[in-house]
Design an enzyme around this catalytic site. Sequence first.
Site, PDB file in Angstrom:
ATOM      1  CG  ASP A 112      -2.094   0.817   1.101  1.00  0.00           C
ATOM      2  OD1 ASP A 112      -3.021   0.840   0.515  1.00  0.00           O
ATOM      3  OD2 ASP A 112      -1.948   1.562   1.845  1.00  0.00           O
ATOM      4  CG  ASP A 159      -7.172  -8.350   8.110  1.00  0.00           C
ATOM      5  OD1 ASP A 159      -6.094  -7.660   7.761  1.00  0.00           O
ATOM      6  OD2 ASP A 159      -7.520  -7.686   9.206  1.00  0.00           O
TER       7      ASP A 159
HETATM    8  P1  IMP Z   1       1.765  -0.497   4.072  1.00  0.00           P
HETATM    9  O1  IMP Z   1       2.745  -0.969   4.723  1.00  0.00           O
HETATM   10  O2  IMP Z   1       1.270   0.629   4.243  1.00  0.00           O
HETATM   11  O3  IMP Z   1       2.196  -0.559   2.777  1.00  0.00           O
HETATM   12  O4  IMP Z   1       0.582  -1.472   3.906  1.00  0.00           O
HETATM   13  C1  IMP Z   1       1.216  -2.754   3.882  1.00  0.00           C
HETATM   14  C2  IMP Z   1      -0.037  -3.669   4.675  1.00  0.00           C
HETATM   15  O5  IMP Z   1      -1.378  -3.190   5.170  1.00  0.00           O
HETATM   16  C3  IMP Z   1      -0.123  -4.880   4.540  1.00  0.00           C
HETATM   17  O6  IMP Z   1       0.479  -5.638   4.281  1.00  0.00           O
HETATM   18  C4  IMP Z   1      -1.600  -5.152   5.079  1.00  0.00           C
HETATM   19  O7  IMP Z   1      -1.692  -6.009   6.155  1.00  0.00           O
HETATM   20  C5  IMP Z   1      -2.302  -3.823   4.855  1.00  0.00           C
HETATM   21  N1  IMP Z   1      -2.744  -2.891   4.368  1.00  0.00           N
HETATM   22  C6  IMP Z   1      -2.864  -2.544   2.930  1.00  0.00           C
HETATM   23  N2  IMP Z   1      -3.959  -2.169   1.913  1.00  0.00           N
HETATM   24  C7  IMP Z   1      -4.991  -3.462   2.373  1.00  0.00           C
HETATM   25  C8  IMP Z   1      -6.298  -2.897   1.858  1.00  0.00           C
HETATM   26  O8  IMP Z   1      -6.430  -2.884   1.015  1.00  0.00           O
HETATM   27  N3  IMP Z   1      -6.691  -4.033   2.902  1.00  0.00           N
HETATM   28  C9  IMP Z   1      -6.370  -5.412   3.652  1.00  0.00           C
HETATM   29  N4  IMP Z   1      -4.842  -5.003   3.803  1.00  0.00           N
HETATM   30  C10 IMP Z   1      -4.476  -4.177   3.729  1.00  0.00           C
END
Ligand code: IMP
Length: 174
Positions: free
Chosen positions: A103, A159
């Site tokens: 994300d 989730d």
């Molecule tokens: P980041 O550190 O912002 O890249 O987020 C990564 C983590 O956020 C992932 O490993 C997921 O656990 C969670 N995440 C991000 N987007 C989603 C989504 O659309 N649905 C569910 N979990 C998400």
Amino acid sequence: MKIKDKSFKILIQEEDLQDKIAQMAEAINNDYKGRAPLFIGILNGSFMFVADMMKHISLPSKVSFIKVASYTDMKSSGSVKELIGLSENIFEQEIVILEDIIDSGTTMSAVIDQLKARGASSVAVATLLLKPKALKINLDIKYVGFEIGNKFVVGYGLDYDGLGRNSGAIYQLK
Ligand code: IMP
Ligand code: MG
């Protein structure tokens, strides 16, 4: 599909996920021919992806899992990400990280930095899903299954409030 207060609609069918995962595995098998990278899945979200991916991997590879714990550091007043559960010695080890979704990229960035700091000789990333518009950090992601929009998704390990992981397909918020 309804989870708690939210409604979701199908985004990626089970069959399309499985086809894509087989293609990603083939690319990894070719790129790492004659080598034995250690595969590291990031829990909890990646458990289905890792299971399905590894069935197609023909390299003599080990598989391990880590968790990333986030906590707020009072001194730096920023969010710190700690890797939990990595028992292998990864010094001079080639690594392929398996992640369900990237994300903002902050989780992945922290994982890569810490694996490199422990002496990994190379760290490649394979993510099933990527939200390009949400990415805040410049990351080198070698294997991407599907690029998706900025909507929240569940299913296939992902989730909403702990629920929805046990679905073979991926759904997005309506
Ligand atoms: P980041 O550190 O912002 O890249 O987020 C990564 C983590 O956020 C992932 O490993 C997921 O656990 C969670 N995440 C991000 N987007 C989603 C989504 O659309 N649905 C569910 N979990 C998400
Ligand atoms: Mg995750």
